[in-house]
Design a protein around this motif. Structure first.
Motif, PDB file in Angstrom:
ATOM      1  N   LEU A 271       0.836  -1.210   0.000  1.00 21.54           N
ATOM      2  CA  LEU A 271       0.000   0.000   0.000  1.00 21.54           C
ATOM      3  C   LEU A 271       0.866   1.253   0.000  1.00 21.54           C
ATOM      4  CD1 LEU A 271      -2.740  -1.123   2.534  1.00 21.54           C
ATOM      5  CD2 LEU A 271      -3.204  -0.230   0.232  1.00 21.54           C
ATOM      6  N   ALA A 272       1.928   1.235   0.791  1.00 18.57           N
ATOM      7  CA  ALA A 272       2.808   2.410   0.874  1.00 18.57           C
ATOM      8  C   ALA A 272       3.461   2.672  -0.487  1.00 18.57           C
ATOM      9  CB  ALA A 272       3.869   2.194   1.951  1.00 18.57           C
ATOM     10  N   GLN A 273       3.922   1.601  -1.142  1.00 22.24           N
ATOM     11  CA  GLN A 273       4.522   1.751  -2.478  1.00 22.24           C
ATOM     12  C   GLN A 273       3.509   2.368  -3.440  1.00 22.24           C
ATOM     13  OE1 GLN A 273       7.485   1.357  -3.655  1.00 22.24           O
ATOM     14  NE2 GLN A 273       8.569  -0.229  -2.496  1.00 22.24           N
ATOM     15  N   LEU A 274       2.281   1.839  -3.392  1.00 20.45           N
ATOM     16  CA  LEU A 274       1.261   2.271  -4.344  1.00 20.45           C
ATOM     17  C   LEU A 274       0.869   3.741  -4.124  1.00 20.45           C
ATOM     18  CD1 LEU A 274      -0.658   1.410  -6.620  1.00 20.45           C
ATOM     19  CD2 LEU A 274      -2.309   0.752  -4.888  1.00 20.45           C
ATOM     20  N   TYR A 275       0.568   4.090  -2.862  1.00 22.72           N
ATOM     21  CA  TYR A 275       0.166   5.478  -2.591  1.00 22.72           C
ATOM     22  C   TYR A 275       1.316   6.447  -2.899  1.00 22.72           C
ATOM     23  CZ  TYR A 275      -4.482   4.615  -0.703  1.00 22.72           C
ATOM     24  OH  TYR A 275      -5.810   4.291  -0.575  1.00 22.72           O
ATOM     25  N   ALA A 276       2.545   6.053  -2.605  1.00 19.39           N
ATOM     26  CA  ALA A 276       3.688   6.928  -2.912  1.00 19.39           C
ATOM     27  C   ALA A 276       3.790   7.123  -4.421  1.00 19.39           C
ATOM     28  CB  ALA A 276       4.974   6.325  -2.339  1.00 19.39           C
ATOM     29  N   SER A 277       3.543   6.034  -5.178  1.00 18.19           N
ATOM     30  CA  SER A 277       3.620   6.147  -6.643  1.00 18.19           C
ATOM     31  C   SER A 277       2.506   7.045  -7.189  1.00 18.19           C
ATOM     32  CB  SER A 277       3.562   4.758  -7.300  1.00 18.19           C
ATOM     33  OG  SER A 277       2.235   4.274  -7.263  1.00 18.19           O
ATOM     34  N   LYS A 278       1.418   7.202  -6.392  1.00 19.19           N
ATOM     35  CA  LYS A 278       0.313   8.096  -6.807  1.00 19.19           C
ATOM     36  C   LYS A 278       0.502   9.502  -6.230  1.00 19.19           C
ATOM     37  CE  LYS A 278      -2.436   4.527  -8.221  1.00 19.19           C
ATOM     38  NZ  LYS A 278      -2.757   4.288  -9.619  1.00 19.19           N
ATOM     39  N   LYS A 279       1.712   9.758  -5.722  1.00 21.36           N
ATOM     40  CA  LYS A 279       2.081  11.093  -5.207  1.00 21.36           C
ATOM     41  C   LYS A 279       1.350  11.485  -3.924  1.00 21.36           C
ATOM     42  CE  LYS A 279       5.240  12.027  -8.169  1.00 21.36           C
ATOM     43  NZ  LYS A 279       6.595  11.794  -7.701  1.00 21.36           N
TER      44      LYS A 279
END
Ligand SMILES: NC(=O)c1ccc[n+]([C@@H]2O[C@H](COP(=O)([O-])OP(=O)(O)OC[C@H]3O[C@@H](n4cnc5c(N)ncnc54)[C@H](OP(=O)(O)O)[C@@H]3O)[C@@H](O)[C@H]2O)c1
Length: 265
Positions: A24-32
């Motif tokens: 989740l952290a990777q994904l949200y970070a990739s969505k800025k």
């Protein structure tokens, strides 16, 4: 708006050092999104947040604490206050499975299990909801489990019970907060590859189960992201999990309990 200088939204993820939380952290970070990571393993959080900031040019912050302690939610909330952070998305994800039968564990173990699985998520929702309501936006994603719907079985006694309670709690919160424009959802994953079954010592028992029953943590994280932007109280990720959920609804409980008993044997 988050507390960061740029106007990126902020997601707070508990249990962000492994498995679904890490994905989740990777994904949200990739969505800025800026991310605020919480778990016990400080070294993992430190290196992970560094990697996220560098890769995605966002603010990645962390706070190492044991959320199975009653004082921890307040310590975490103080951290947010001290850093003047406003949480746009709260993801209550930290958890583990306590496999032995109820009386084969101490009450101290069960009490801290309940604190982690129920009290802490409820307290964080209680503390963060008023600001979300005032702002007129915000999401809460409570990571429950398909186990919260499954027929009861021996062992993992309070696991399914705590997940069932988390689902009911989330459904009520959803209804109470719909009018404020908030998205509140319980996501109910089925079997997911992560550290979960290593931590609870069940890996060997489960390793012969067919692959189609499993999802990756990345797949679950993708489903959570979508669910966090939908107007639904409950989301079950994956077609197989949806089919199992439906089957369980259709079968009389007597039959599904017998099937589960046979599987346990
Ligand atoms: N894997 C599955 O098959 C499955 C299926 C349905 C639902 N779920 C649910 O999904 C959620 C995430 O599980 P996962 O599969 O990603 O497991 P995981 O890989 O074992 O990750 C669990 C996370 O929770 C953190 N955590 C555990 N105890 C904690 C505590 N006392 N205080 C703070 N953080 C704590 C762990 O970090 P530290 O060890 O660093 O504290 C880790 O980051 C759980 O709520 C679980 O019940 C999992």
């Amino acid at each position: 708006m988050s507390g960061s200088e740029e106007t990126r939204p902020l997601v707070l993820i508990t249990g962000a050092s492994a498995g679904i939380g890490e994905a989740l952290a990777q994904l949200y970070a990739s969505k800025k999104y800026d991310v605020f990571l919480v778990a016990r393993r400080e070294e993992k959080l430190a290196s992970f947040s560094k990697q996220l900031s560098k890769t995605h040019s966002i603010n990645a912050m962390y706070f190492a604490c044991d959320l199975s302690k009653p004082e921890s939610p307040n310590l975490l909330l103080n951290q947010l206050r001290d850093r003047k952070l406003h949480v746009d998305v709260l993801i209550n994800n930290a958890g583990f499975g306590l496999a032995p039968e109820f009386t084969n564990t101490s009450w101290a173990e069960q009490a801290s299990f309940l604190q982690l699985m129920l009290n802490t998520p409820c307290e964080l929702c209680h503390a963060l909801l008023p600001a979300m309501r005032k702002q007129g936006h915000g999401s809460i994603i409570n990571i429950a489990s398909l186990a919260g719907y499954a027929p009861p079985g021996p062992g993992h006694t309070l696991y399914a019970a705590s997940k069932a309670a988390l689902i009911k709690f989330t459904q009520s919160l959803y209804l109470e907060n719909k009018k404020y424009g908030l998205n509140i959802v319980a996501v109910c994953p089925g079997l997911t590859y992560s550290e979960f079954h290593d931590v609870n010592g069940q890996r060997d028992k489960l390793q012969n189960l067919p692959k189609f029953l499993w999802q990756t943590s990345d797949q679950v994280a993708q489903a959570c992201f979508k669910a966090g932007n939908s107007k639904r109280a409950v989301h079950i990720p994956g077609l197989v999990n949806k089919a199992l959920y439906t089957l369980n609804k259709l079968l009389p409980q007597r039959v599904s309990t017998q099937i589960l008993k046979a599987r346990h044997r």
